[in-house]
Scaffold this motif. Sequence first.
Motif, PDB file in Angstrom:
ATOM      1  N   VAL A   1      46.545  28.250 -52.125  1.00  0.00           N
ATOM      2  CA  VAL A   1      45.321  28.528 -52.883  1.00  0.00           C
ATOM      3  C   VAL A   1      44.224  27.521 -52.521  1.00  0.00           C
ATOM      4  O   VAL A   1      43.060  27.891 -52.326  1.00  0.00           O
ATOM      5  N   VAL A   2      44.591  26.249 -52.385  1.00  0.00           N
ATOM      6  CA  VAL A   2      43.620  25.227 -51.975  1.00  0.00           C
ATOM      7  C   VAL A   2      43.072  25.563 -50.581  1.00  0.00           C
ATOM      8  O   VAL A   2      41.864  25.487 -50.342  1.00  0.00           O
ATOM      9  N   GLY A   3      43.953  25.958 -49.679  1.00  0.00           N
ATOM     10  CA  GLY A   3      43.527  26.345 -48.328  1.00  0.00           C
ATOM     11  C   GLY A   3      42.601  27.546 -48.348  1.00  0.00           C
ATOM     12  O   GLY A   3      41.610  27.595 -47.611  1.00  0.00           O
ATOM     13  N   LEU A   4      42.893  28.515 -49.204  1.00  0.00           N
ATOM     14  CA  LEU A   4      42.045  29.697 -49.320  1.00  0.00           C
ATOM     15  C   LEU A   4      40.643  29.324 -49.794  1.00  0.00           C
ATOM     16  O   LEU A   4      39.649  29.758 -49.218  1.00  0.00           O
ATOM     17  N   PHE A   5      40.569  28.499 -50.833  1.00  0.00           N
ATOM     18  CA  PHE A   5      39.254  28.096 -51.336  1.00  0.00           C
ATOM     19  C   PHE A   5      38.497  27.247 -50.317  1.00  0.00           C
ATOM     20  O   PHE A   5      37.295  27.417 -50.128  1.00  0.00           O
ATOM     21  N   THR A   6      39.202  26.358 -49.652  1.00  0.00           N
ATOM     22  CA  THR A   6      38.557  25.530 -48.632  1.00  0.00           C
ATOM     23  C   THR A   6      38.043  26.390 -47.483  1.00  0.00           C
ATOM     24  O   THR A   6      36.921  26.211 -47.004  1.00  0.00           O
ATOM     25  N   SER A   7      38.847  27.351 -47.069  1.00  0.00           N
ATOM     26  CA  SER A   7      38.451  28.268 -46.006  1.00  0.00           C
ATOM     27  C   SER A   7      37.223  29.077 -46.420  1.00  0.00           C
ATOM     28  O   SER A   7      36.309  29.297 -45.616  1.00  0.00           O
ATOM     29  N   SER A   8      37.173  29.496 -47.668  1.00  0.00           N
ATOM     30  CA  SER A   8      36.022  30.258 -48.163  1.00  0.00           C
ATOM     31  C   SER A   8      34.748  29.420 -48.127  1.00  0.00           C
ATOM     32  O   SER A   8      33.681  29.908 -47.746  1.00  0.00           O
ATOM     33  N   VAL A   9      34.860  28.155 -48.517  1.00  0.00           N
ATOM     34  CA  VAL A   9      33.690  27.267 -48.509  1.00  0.00           C
ATOM     35  C   VAL A   9      33.198  27.063 -47.074  1.00  0.00           C
ATOM     36  O   VAL A   9      31.994  27.146 -46.798  1.00  0.00           O
ATOM     37  N   ILE A  10      34.118  26.837 -46.160  1.00  0.00           N
ATOM     38  CA  ILE A  10      33.746  26.654 -44.750  1.00  0.00           C
ATOM     39  C   ILE A  10      33.098  27.924 -44.205  1.00  0.00           C
ATOM     40  O   ILE A  10      32.087  27.864 -43.495  1.00  0.00           O
ATOM     41  N   THR A  11      33.645  29.077 -44.567  1.00  0.00           N
ATOM     42  CA  THR A  11      33.087  30.347 -44.111  1.00  0.00           C
ATOM     43  C   THR A  11      31.664  30.538 -44.620  1.00  0.00           C
ATOM     44  O   THR A  11      30.771  30.924 -43.864  1.00  0.00           O
ATOM     45  N   VAL A  12      31.431  30.256 -45.899  1.00  0.00           N
ATOM     46  CA  VAL A  12      30.080  30.384 -46.462  1.00  0.00           C
ATOM     47  C   VAL A  12      29.108  29.470 -45.718  1.00  0.00           C
ATOM     48  O   VAL A  12      28.015  29.889 -45.324  1.00  0.00           O
ATOM     49  N   ILE A  13      29.508  28.235 -45.504  1.00  0.00           N
ATOM     50  CA  ILE A  13      28.622  27.271 -44.837  1.00  0.00           C
ATOM     51  C   ILE A  13      28.296  27.727 -43.412  1.00  0.00           C
ATOM     52  O   ILE A  13      27.127  27.758 -43.014  1.00  0.00           O
ATOM     53  N   LEU A  14      29.316  28.093 -42.648  1.00  0.00           N
ATOM     54  CA  LEU A  14      29.078  28.490 -41.254  1.00  0.00           C
ATOM     55  C   LEU A  14      28.269  29.782 -41.161  1.00  0.00           C
ATOM     56  O   LEU A  14      27.395  29.915 -40.295  1.00  0.00           O
ATOM     57  N   GLN A  15      28.511  30.713 -42.063  1.00  0.00           N
ATOM     58  CA  GLN A  15      27.739  31.954 -42.030  1.00  0.00           C
ATOM     59  C   GLN A  15      26.290  31.709 -42.449  1.00  0.00           C
ATOM     60  O   GLN A  15      25.378  32.330 -41.905  1.00  0.00           O
ATOM     61  N   LEU A  16      26.080  30.813 -43.392  1.00  0.00           N
ATOM     62  CA  LEU A  16      24.702  30.457 -43.746  1.00  0.00           C
ATOM     63  C   LEU A  16      23.986  29.823 -42.557  1.00  0.00           C
ATOM     64  O   LEU A  16      22.807  30.094 -42.315  1.00  0.00           O
ATOM     65  N   VAL A  17      24.710  29.003 -41.803  1.00  0.00           N
ATOM     66  CA  VAL A  17      24.137  28.410 -40.589  1.00  0.00           C
ATOM     67  C   VAL A  17      23.755  29.522 -39.606  1.00  0.00           C
ATOM     68  O   VAL A  17      22.667  29.501 -39.020  1.00  0.00           O
ATOM     69  N   MET A  18      24.632  30.511 -39.447  1.00  0.00           N
ATOM     70  CA  MET A  18      24.335  31.631 -38.553  1.00  0.00           C
ATOM     71  C   MET A  18      23.071  32.370 -38.988  1.00  0.00           C
ATOM     72  O   MET A  18      22.206  32.696 -38.169  1.00  0.00           O
ATOM     73  N   ILE A  19      22.965  32.629 -40.286  1.00  0.00           N
ATOM     74  CA  ILE A  19      21.824  33.383 -40.806  1.00  0.00           C
ATOM     75  C   ILE A  19      20.532  32.572 -40.683  1.00  0.00           C
ATOM     76  O   ILE A  19      19.492  33.100 -40.276  1.00  0.00           O
TER      77      ILE A  19
END
Length: 161
Positions: free
Chosen positions: A133-151
Amino acid sequence: MDILGWVLVIALFAIGMAGAIFPILPAAVAVYGAFFVYGWFFGFESFNWLFWTIQTLIVVALFVSDYAVSAWGVKRFGGSRPSVIGSTIGIIIGPFVIPGFGLIIGPFLGAFIGEMITGSDVQRSAKASLGAVVGLFTSSVITVILQLVMIVLFFIWIFVF
């Protein structure tokens, strides 16, 4: 036609961001696809090789981080390879089996069952499940950050360059 193009681009960005929370949605692919939609509607002149290289590297980083960070969470909390596999299966199946809560319960149960299969006790299995669960939440945060960078890079490229 311009309005349709922007609606599709924004919709793909929204799907991408939603995919950071719901792994069954094609997060990075949707954001990346928005660039092509923009190009088809408005032209690819704004995008040069540097834009495509940076965006492609971010997409590759997203794919690698999705698995690696989730696996890191399980491993960090003492889980084994079967619990990593169980967690991954739980992330995929959980939201379908238990709508709403399946996103959290799926990887938790998957890691727990995977760890129990290896012969671990309940305490160790629960700890590995918490790591999932910790890995899932951490992965979600990283995904949001990287996708915001892309946008943000997309908007910089079309409005500044």
